[in-house]
Scaffold this motif. Structure first.
Motif, PDB file in Angstrom:
ATOM      1  N   PHE B 117       0.781  -1.648   0.157  1.00  0.00           N
ATOM      2  CA  PHE B 117      -0.231   0.139   0.071  1.00  0.00           C
ATOM      3  C   PHE B 117       0.846   1.098  -0.040  1.00  0.00           C
ATOM      4  O   PHE B 117       0.895   2.199   0.003  1.00  0.00           O
ATOM      5  N   GLN B 118       2.382   1.335  -0.325  1.00  0.00           N
ATOM      6  CA  GLN B 118       3.379   2.018  -0.041  1.00  0.00           C
ATOM      7  C   GLN B 118       3.020   3.170   1.138  1.00  0.00           C
ATOM      8  O   GLN B 118       2.509   4.343   0.798  1.00  0.00           O
ATOM      9  N   GLN B 119       3.018   2.578   1.699  1.00  0.00           N
ATOM     10  CA  GLN B 119       2.620   3.370   3.313  1.00  0.00           C
ATOM     11  C   GLN B 119       3.398   4.067   3.906  1.00  0.00           C
ATOM     12  O   GLN B 119       4.993   3.379   3.495  1.00  0.00           O
ATOM     13  N   ARG B 120       3.715   5.256   3.841  1.00  0.00           N
ATOM     14  CA  ARG B 120       5.079   6.517   4.593  1.00  0.00           C
ATOM     15  C   ARG B 120       5.261   5.754   5.800  1.00  0.00           C
ATOM     16  O   ARG B 120       4.816   5.200   6.864  1.00  0.00           O
ATOM     17  N   ASP B 121       5.757   6.479   6.218  1.00  0.00           N
ATOM     18  CA  ASP B 121       7.169   5.714   7.607  1.00  0.00           C
ATOM     19  C   ASP B 121       6.489   7.318   7.863  1.00  0.00           C
ATOM     20  O   ASP B 121       7.899   8.027   9.370  1.00  0.00           O
ATOM     21  N   ASN B 122       5.276   7.753   8.319  1.00  0.00           N
ATOM     22  CA  ASN B 122       5.656   8.785   9.470  1.00  0.00           C
ATOM     23  C   ASN B 122       4.654   8.427  10.895  1.00  0.00           C
ATOM     24  O   ASN B 122       4.080   9.491  11.410  1.00  0.00           O
ATOM     25  N   GLY B 123       4.254   6.991  11.300  1.00  0.00           N
ATOM     26  CA  GLY B 123       3.928   6.761  12.576  1.00  0.00           C
ATOM     27  C   GLY B 123       2.531   6.306  12.118  1.00  0.00           C
ATOM     28  O   GLY B 123       2.387   5.475  13.719  1.00  0.00           O
ATOM     29  N   LEU B 124       1.866   6.360  11.011  1.00  0.00           N
ATOM     30  CA  LEU B 124       0.692   6.327  10.904  1.00  0.00           C
ATOM     31  C   LEU B 124       0.166   4.593  10.479  1.00  0.00           C
ATOM     32  O   LEU B 124      -0.556   4.053  10.954  1.00  0.00           O
ATOM     33  N   TRP B 125       1.554   3.657  10.438  1.00  0.00           N
ATOM     34  CA  TRP B 125       1.258   2.821   9.233  1.00  0.00           C
ATOM     35  C   TRP B 125       2.113   1.518  10.386  1.00  0.00           C
ATOM     36  O   TRP B 125       2.562   0.454   9.008  1.00  0.00           O
ATOM     37  N   GLY B 126       2.189   1.686  11.587  1.00  0.00           N
ATOM     38  CA  GLY B 126       3.292   1.264  12.137  1.00  0.00           C
ATOM     39  C   GLY B 126       4.815   0.759  11.596  1.00  0.00           C
ATOM     40  O   GLY B 126       4.758   1.742  10.742  1.00  0.00           O
ATOM     41  N   THR B 127       5.411  -0.213  12.157  1.00  0.00           N
ATOM     42  CA  THR B 127       7.168  -0.500  11.827  1.00  0.00           C
ATOM     43  C   THR B 127       7.566  -0.936  10.272  1.00  0.00           C
ATOM     44  O   THR B 127       6.299  -1.069   9.719  1.00  0.00           O
ATOM     45  N   TYR B 128       8.723  -1.064  10.263  1.00  0.00           N
ATOM     46  CA  TYR B 128       9.052  -1.083   8.774  1.00  0.00           C
ATOM     47  C   TYR B 128       8.411  -2.201   8.404  1.00  0.00           C
ATOM     48  O   TYR B 128       8.131  -2.483   7.315  1.00  0.00           O
ATOM     49  N   ALA B 129       8.616  -4.058   9.210  1.00  0.00           N
ATOM     50  CA  ALA B 129       8.224  -4.748   9.449  1.00  0.00           C
ATOM     51  C   ALA B 129       6.898  -5.258   9.293  1.00  0.00           C
ATOM     52  O   ALA B 129       6.020  -5.361   8.053  1.00  0.00           O
ATOM     53  N   ASP B 130       5.868  -3.666   9.700  1.00  0.00           N
ATOM     54  CA  ASP B 130       4.731  -3.303   9.419  1.00  0.00           C
ATOM     55  C   ASP B 130       4.009  -3.940   8.199  1.00  0.00           C
ATOM     56  O   ASP B 130       3.265  -4.060   7.274  1.00  0.00           O
ATOM     57  N   ARG B 131       4.309  -2.538   7.454  1.00  0.00           N
ATOM     58  CA  ARG B 131       4.125  -1.831   5.969  1.00  0.00           C
ATOM     59  C   ARG B 131       4.741  -2.877   5.430  1.00  0.00           C
ATOM     60  O   ARG B 131       4.356  -2.966   3.952  1.00  0.00           O
ATOM     61  N   MET B 132       6.066  -3.919   4.965  1.00  0.00           N
ATOM     62  CA  MET B 132       6.115  -4.923   4.438  1.00  0.00           C
ATOM     63  C   MET B 132       5.547  -6.530   4.717  1.00  0.00           C
ATOM     64  O   MET B 132       5.805  -7.578   4.085  1.00  0.00           O
ATOM     65  N   ASP B 133       4.646  -6.552   5.727  1.00  0.00           N
ATOM     66  CA  ASP B 133       3.908  -7.701   5.856  1.00  0.00           C
ATOM     67  C   ASP B 133       2.482  -7.357   4.533  1.00  0.00           C
ATOM     68  O   ASP B 133       1.578  -6.300   5.030  1.00  0.00           O
ATOM     69  N   PRO B 134       2.187  -8.015   4.172  1.00  0.00           N
ATOM     70  CA  PRO B 134       0.764  -8.224   3.354  1.00  0.00           C
ATOM     71  C   PRO B 134      -0.013  -7.779   4.430  1.00  0.00           C
ATOM     72  O   PRO B 134      -1.099  -7.455   3.597  1.00  0.00           O
ATOM     73  N   TYR B 135      -0.200  -8.844   5.100  1.00  0.00           N
ATOM     74  CA  TYR B 135      -1.866  -9.387   6.292  1.00  0.00           C
ATOM     75  C   TYR B 135      -1.531  -8.240   7.006  1.00  0.00           C
ATOM     76  O   TYR B 135      -2.755  -7.475   7.249  1.00  0.00           O
ATOM     77  N   ILE B 136      -0.481  -7.509   7.433  1.00  0.00           N
ATOM     78  CA  ILE B 136      -0.234  -6.514   8.674  1.00  0.00           C
ATOM     79  C   ILE B 136      -0.665  -5.155   7.867  1.00  0.00           C
ATOM     80  O   ILE B 136      -1.409  -3.903   8.297  1.00  0.00           O
ATOM     81  N   SER B 137       0.287  -4.878   7.006  1.00  0.00           N
ATOM     82  CA  SER B 137      -0.496  -4.067   6.053  1.00  0.00           C
ATOM     83  C   SER B 137      -1.484  -3.453   5.346  1.00  0.00           C
ATOM     84  O   SER B 137      -2.251  -2.450   5.908  1.00  0.00           O
ATOM     85  N   ALA B 138      -2.084  -4.337   5.332  1.00  0.00           N
ATOM     86  CA  ALA B 138      -3.636  -4.511   4.826  1.00  0.00           C
ATOM     87  C   ALA B 138      -5.080  -3.625   5.521  1.00  0.00           C
ATOM     88  O   ALA B 138      -5.853  -3.724   5.651  1.00  0.00           O
ATOM     89  N   THR B 139      -4.754  -4.698   6.691  1.00  0.00           N
ATOM     90  CA  THR B 139      -5.332  -4.711   7.996  1.00  0.00           C
ATOM     91  C   THR B 139      -4.780  -3.096   7.903  1.00  0.00           C
ATOM     92  O   THR B 139      -6.425  -2.384   8.230  1.00  0.00           O
ATOM     93  N   ASN B 140      -4.064  -2.209   8.764  1.00  0.00           N
ATOM     94  CA  ASN B 140      -3.669  -1.207   8.363  1.00  0.00           C
ATOM     95  C   ASN B 140      -4.309  -0.656   7.653  1.00  0.00           C
ATOM     96  O   ASN B 140      -5.129   0.564   8.409  1.00  0.00           O
ATOM     97  N   PHE B 141      -4.239  -0.905   6.519  1.00  0.00           N
ATOM     98  CA  PHE B 141      -4.737   0.135   5.588  1.00  0.00           C
ATOM     99  C   PHE B 141      -6.359   0.211   5.613  1.00  0.00           C
ATOM    100  O   PHE B 141      -7.356   1.401   6.158  1.00  0.00           O
ATOM    101  N   PHE B 142      -7.169  -0.618   5.719  1.00  0.00           N
ATOM    102  CA  PHE B 142      -8.954  -1.516   6.384  1.00  0.00           C
ATOM    103  C   PHE B 142      -8.898  -0.030   7.140  1.00  0.00           C
ATOM    104  O   PHE B 142     -10.510   0.144   7.734  1.00  0.00           O
ATOM    105  N   LYS B 143      -8.278  -0.255   8.229  1.00  0.00           N
ATOM    106  CA  LYS B 143      -8.103   0.149  10.241  1.00  0.00           C
ATOM    107  C   LYS B 143      -8.428   1.696   9.911  1.00  0.00           C
ATOM    108  O   LYS B 143     -10.148   2.248   9.552  1.00  0.00           O
ATOM    109  N   ALA B 144      -7.863   2.426   8.446  1.00  0.00           N
ATOM    110  CA  ALA B 144      -7.576   4.037   8.450  1.00  0.00           C
ATOM    111  C   ALA B 144      -9.212   4.210   7.699  1.00  0.00           C
ATOM    112  O   ALA B 144      -9.493   4.662   7.648  1.00  0.00           O
TER     113      ALA B 144
END
Lengths: 193, 353
Positions: B117-144
């Motif tokens: 989801f090309q989530q930025r390193d601004n604290g809103l989208w979790g750690t680098y590992a979170d943003r690179m994890d398909p399931y976790i990054s999608a979960t954070n996208f959906f929560k937003a």
């Protein structure tokens, strides 16, 4: 950043507040008895002019100046009809350059950026562009002259504007011949989003 | 159609409530036709895809790990109780951001963007590992995304943009058709989501082309005529100063198809100052046709679009100065209304049939 979450709710209120206005239209069982023109008075010509398949227009009687359109509130004859002329072209290319210059400022705070941009946009575009984070705008500068690429309606212009990341395509519109050009859409070059 | 009848009842009931308090009307957004034109929003329409049992593809040009990533997106949406439309918006967004690939790089506008989801390193989208994890990054996208209110009344691309805040609100629409194909294809379920609706409020429903005559004209809506063009008495002054500036057509009632009468350019599409939906199509030669009373969700075109005769441009609604679902159809020549009936007869179309 302050996202205008109240906008939609306000729109919904407006929709419902006006729903109880009186109107002779609607699903009455028969045409309105008050209509003085229950049958078309003219005997229209079925012939069309040229390749445009447009009926000959001089056979129709325009609504009288000053009559009030009961569905829109507009007064007949009050709006200037737009045409494409040198002044219109100069105005729309200037408007396109102005809006893209205001848009392509990714270093501004949201509030500074939106305050300058919002009045240049149409009502629909204001709803949609309000949620842009200016930090995500790839362009930083307009680099050349704006060019109109579609004049199929005198109410609408498709305008291309070169920037440091490529050529943007803008859609602008005006509600009548004396109204300002407002921007509907700001489309970045492919690959620059 | 029973859905339409029940909506009408809700709309009628809403009128006195609005007078009592504007807050209530926010709850009644469902009286807009959008509620009937999308799959159910919650888990009842949710689809399941096992990321460990995904076919190689290709589907709509996506294959292998891209489809596995789509399965993780769909799974993250299901685990949050989201319906098929929201799940598909997630897949569409990841297609637009990364091509369904876990990118370990950003772009010019966001060098720190990462992942599906090309989530930025601004604290809103979790750690680098979170943003690179398909399931976790999608979960954070959906929560937003779930913070975007009243998604039933918004276009998929607008929902994605209000989550991602990117610079082009309409960007994601081009990925919608592929997202629908991938979700339907991998789940084996027909979600009812339609191609071509990534920039429309209604993701379901069907569009009906109108009949076009040899002169290139089409009727704007089905009959019967319910009110003709002409002057009306001003209820205050008693004078004939008010103009019913068009012809009212039943046009199939709520949700019925509205067709462009002739080829042209959309010069206005949106809500008038009174909240009524208006589309204007400029046909050249000084001739403009206008179509009134649609809900925002029933406006299927945007300013600048080129439309052709008989193209369905809207669905019949009851917005603005209207008391029941109908189409108010106007013809203007050089900015002034004329009676649409003789004009359309001259173009070979008898309104009301």
């Amino acid at each position: 950043m302050q996202w205008p979450t109240g906008v939609l709710a306000a729109t919904a209120v407006g929709l419902l507040l006006t729903a109880c206005s009186a109107n002779s239209g609607g699903l009455s069982a028969a045409p309105s008895a008050s209509s003085p023109s229950a049958t078309p008075s003219a005997t229209p010509s079925a012939s069309t002019s040229g390749s445009t398949a447009m009926p000959k227009l001089d056979q129709f009687t325009p609504a009288p100046n000053g009559a009030v359109n009961q569905d829109t509130g507009e007064t007949v004859g009050a709006q200037a009809v737009p045409t494409w002329d040198a002044a219109s072209r100069a105005a729309v290319t200037a408007a396109a350059t102005t809006v893209l210059t205001a848009f392509a400022r990714p270093d501004l705070s949201y509030d500074q950026w939106w305050t300058a941009l919002e009045p240049l946009l149409s009502a629909q575009a204001q709803l949609d562009y309000a949620y842009v984070d200016p930090a995500n705008v790839p362009a930083r500068a307009v680099t050349g002259a704006a060019q109109i690429v579609d004049e199929s309606s005198a109410y609408v212009a498709h305008v291309q504007v070169p920037t440091d990341v490529g050529t943007y395509t803008l859609v602008l519109s005006r509600v009548d011949g004396s109204a300002a050009w407002l921007t509907e859409r700001i489309t970045p070059p492919a690959g620059a989003n | 159609m029973p859905e339409h009848k029940s909506l009408l009842i809700i709309a009628v009931a809403a009128v006195p409530l609005v007078v009592v308090g504007a807050v209530l009307s926010i709850l009644l957004l469902g009286s807009d036709a959008s509620a009937t034109c999308n799959p159910a929003a919650g888990s009842s329409s949710s689809v399941s895809i096992d990321p460990h049992a995904v076919p190689a593809g290709p589907i709509a040009g996506y294959s292998g790990v891209q489809l596995v990533n789509a399965a993780y997106v769909v799974t993250a949406g299901r685990d949050l109780g989201l319906g098929a439309r929201d799940q598909t918006i997630g897949v569409m967004t990841a297609m637009g951001e990364s091509g369904l690939t876990v990118l370990d790089h950003g772009d010019a506008a966001g060098p720190d963007s990462r992942g599906l989801f090309q989530q930025r390193d601004n604290g809103l989208w979790g750690t680098y590992a979170d943003r690179m994890d398909p399931y976790i990054s999608a979960t954070n996208f959906f929560k937003a995304m779930m913070q975007v209110g009243d998604r039933e009344s918004l276009e998929p691309t607008i929902i994605a943009q209000r989550t991602q805040h990117n610079a082009d609100p309409y960007y994601y629409a081009q990925f919608w058709d592929a997202a629908v194909a991938v979700v339907d294809g991998l789940s084996g379920v027909s979600t009812g989501l339609k191609a071509g609706t990534g920039d429309q409020v209604c993701s379901g429903g069907t569009l009906v082309p109108g009949a076009v005559n040899d002169h290139g004209w089409a009727t704007p809506g089905a009959g019967p005529i319910t009110s003709r063009y002409g002057m009306r008495v001003d209820p205050v002054s008693g004078a004939f100063t008010r103009l019913h500036a068009g012809v009212d057509l039943e046009a199939g009632g709520c949700g019925g198809p509205i067709w462009a009468a002739h080829d042209g350019t959309v010069s206005f599409a949106g809500l008038w100052s009174d909240g009524g939906g208006v589309i204007a199509v400029d046909h050249g030669s000084g001739v403009v046709t206008r179509y009134l009373h649609m809900y925002a969700s029933g406006i299927l075109v945007r300013v600048g679009d080129h439309v052709s005769a008989g193209q369905q441009i809207a669905r019949v609604g009851d917005s603005g100065n209207s008391t029941a679902c109908h189409l108010h159809y106007e013809v203007m020549v050089d900015g002034k209304n004329i009676d649409p009936e003789p004009f359309m007869i001259a173009a070979g179309i008898t309104l009301g049939q």
